[in-house]
Design a protein around this motif. Sequence first.
Motif, PDB file in Angstrom:
ATOM      1  N   GLN A  78       6.721  -7.729   3.967  1.00 48.81           N
ATOM      2  CA  GLN A  78       5.980  -8.950   3.634  1.00 48.81           C
ATOM      3  C   GLN A  78       4.561  -8.629   3.176  1.00 48.81           C
ATOM      4  O   GLN A  78       4.044  -9.252   2.235  1.00 48.81           O
ATOM      5  N   LEU A  79       3.934  -7.658   3.816  1.00 50.15           N
ATOM      6  CA  LEU A  79       2.576  -7.267   3.432  1.00 50.15           C
ATOM      7  C   LEU A  79       2.563  -6.591   2.063  1.00 50.15           C
ATOM      8  O   LEU A  79       1.615  -6.757   1.287  1.00 50.15           O
ATOM      9  N   ILE A  80       3.609  -5.850   1.758  1.00 43.69           N
ATOM     10  CA  ILE A  80       3.738  -5.251   0.428  1.00 43.69           C
ATOM     11  C   ILE A  80       3.874  -6.343  -0.625  1.00 43.69           C
ATOM     12  O   ILE A  80       3.235  -6.301  -1.687  1.00 43.69           O
ATOM     13  N   GLY A  83       0.632  -7.926  -1.185  1.00 42.80           N
ATOM     14  CA  GLY A  83      -0.283  -7.007  -1.838  1.00 42.80           C
ATOM     15  C   GLY A  83      -1.504  -6.657  -1.018  1.00 42.80           C
ATOM     16  O   GLY A  83      -2.601  -6.495  -1.562  1.00 42.80           O
ATOM     17  N   SER A  84      -1.343  -6.523   0.297  1.00 41.09           N
ATOM     18  CA  SER A  84      -2.441  -6.046   1.130  1.00 41.09           C
ATOM     19  C   SER A  84      -2.767  -4.620   0.710  1.00 41.09           C
ATOM     20  O   SER A  84      -1.918  -3.729   0.778  1.00 41.09           O
ATOM     21  N   GLU A  85      -3.998  -4.403   0.261  1.00 39.82           N
ATOM     22  CA  GLU A  85      -4.342  -3.101  -0.331  1.00 39.82           C
ATOM     23  C   GLU A  85      -4.200  -1.947   0.657  1.00 39.82           C
ATOM     24  O   GLU A  85      -3.843  -0.832   0.260  1.00 39.82           O
ATOM     25  N   ASN A 103       5.873   6.393   3.099  1.00 39.77           N
ATOM     26  CA  ASN A 103       6.475   6.452   1.769  1.00 39.77           C
ATOM     27  C   ASN A 103       6.691   5.062   1.178  1.00 39.77           C
ATOM     28  O   ASN A 103       6.476   4.841  -0.021  1.00 39.77           O
ATOM     29  N   LYS A 104       7.112   4.128   2.007  1.00 44.22           N
ATOM     30  CA  LYS A 104       7.355   2.771   1.513  1.00 44.22           C
ATOM     31  C   LYS A 104       6.061   2.141   0.994  1.00 44.22           C
ATOM     32  O   LYS A 104       6.044   1.515  -0.082  1.00 44.22           O
ATOM     33  N   VAL A 105       4.989   2.297   1.735  1.00 44.85           N
ATOM     34  CA  VAL A 105       3.712   1.724   1.322  1.00 44.85           C
ATOM     35  C   VAL A 105       3.194   2.405   0.052  1.00 44.85           C
ATOM     36  O   VAL A 105       2.754   1.746  -0.893  1.00 44.85           O
ATOM     37  N   HIS A 106       3.271   3.723   0.008  1.00 48.25           N
ATOM     38  CA  HIS A 106       2.794   4.446  -1.172  1.00 48.25           C
ATOM     39  C   HIS A 106       3.663   4.163  -2.400  1.00 48.25           C
ATOM     40  O   HIS A 106       3.140   4.045  -3.523  1.00 48.25           O
ATOM     41  N   ASP A 107       4.956   4.042  -2.202  1.00 51.57           N
ATOM     42  CA  ASP A 107       5.848   3.741  -3.324  1.00 51.57           C
ATOM     43  C   ASP A 107       5.540   2.372  -3.936  1.00 51.57           C
ATOM     44  O   ASP A 107       5.820   2.134  -5.117  1.00 51.57           O
ATOM     45  N   ALA A 108       4.957   1.488  -3.127  1.00 51.52           N
ATOM     46  CA  ALA A 108       4.578   0.159  -3.616  1.00 51.52           C
ATOM     47  C   ALA A 108       3.201   0.164  -4.286  1.00 51.52           C
ATOM     48  O   ALA A 108       2.725  -0.878  -4.734  1.00 51.52           O
TER      49      ALA A 108
END
Length: 227
Positions: A78-80, A83-85, A103-108
Amino acid sequence: MITKQFSPSLMTMDLDKFKEQITFLNNHVDSYHIDIMDGHYVPNITLSPWFIEQVKKISDVPISTHLMVTNPTQWVDQLIEIGSEYICIHAEVMNGIAYRLINKVHDAGLKFGVVLNPETKIDVITPYIDLVDKITIMTVDPGFAGEKFIDSTLDKIRHLRDLRYTNNFNYLIEMDGSSNKDTFYKIQKANPDIYILGRSGLFGLDENIEKAWNTMLQDFNDTKQHI
């Protein structure tokens, strides 16, 4: 050289003056710190992804979301999407899922932060310290505003600076908890990159946000002159 940054903790803002305070701060701060608590990891419930959406309607300032939750996996998607930086998660709940989450956060295309409680040693994050974009040192027990400052946590900030220099790491170092006129001197000596400002350091200084900001800045600069 990293310029000192200020990140107001919106958990402690005056919600009756939400638009007024955000509109002023947009021109002065480097990021907004938004706490999401689930009532389990800490005995408190605050803010939500919905709140982040409201901030983004009137602000382009980067959002740093601090998840104080038992199950971070259920919040990250949900945060991805919002677009929470920065998405910042406590090391204490990441064992077994750290690489997956990073990895999930960086991939986004977003940045990943890890948070350490006062009792948690830096060694806990050694396996993935080279992958994180920010490390937040809790200088108080997490969960509530107004907790007592824990001086020993400043040693971790100093150690993280040494590690960054020695290993050419790129993470930012952030402190979270009781940053105010009474503690600025010792915090500045430890030299974090980002100061999170809450009720005692900003929002409680004056009902007028501009006056509160100017008072904070004066307190900070007055202290800095004596370092």
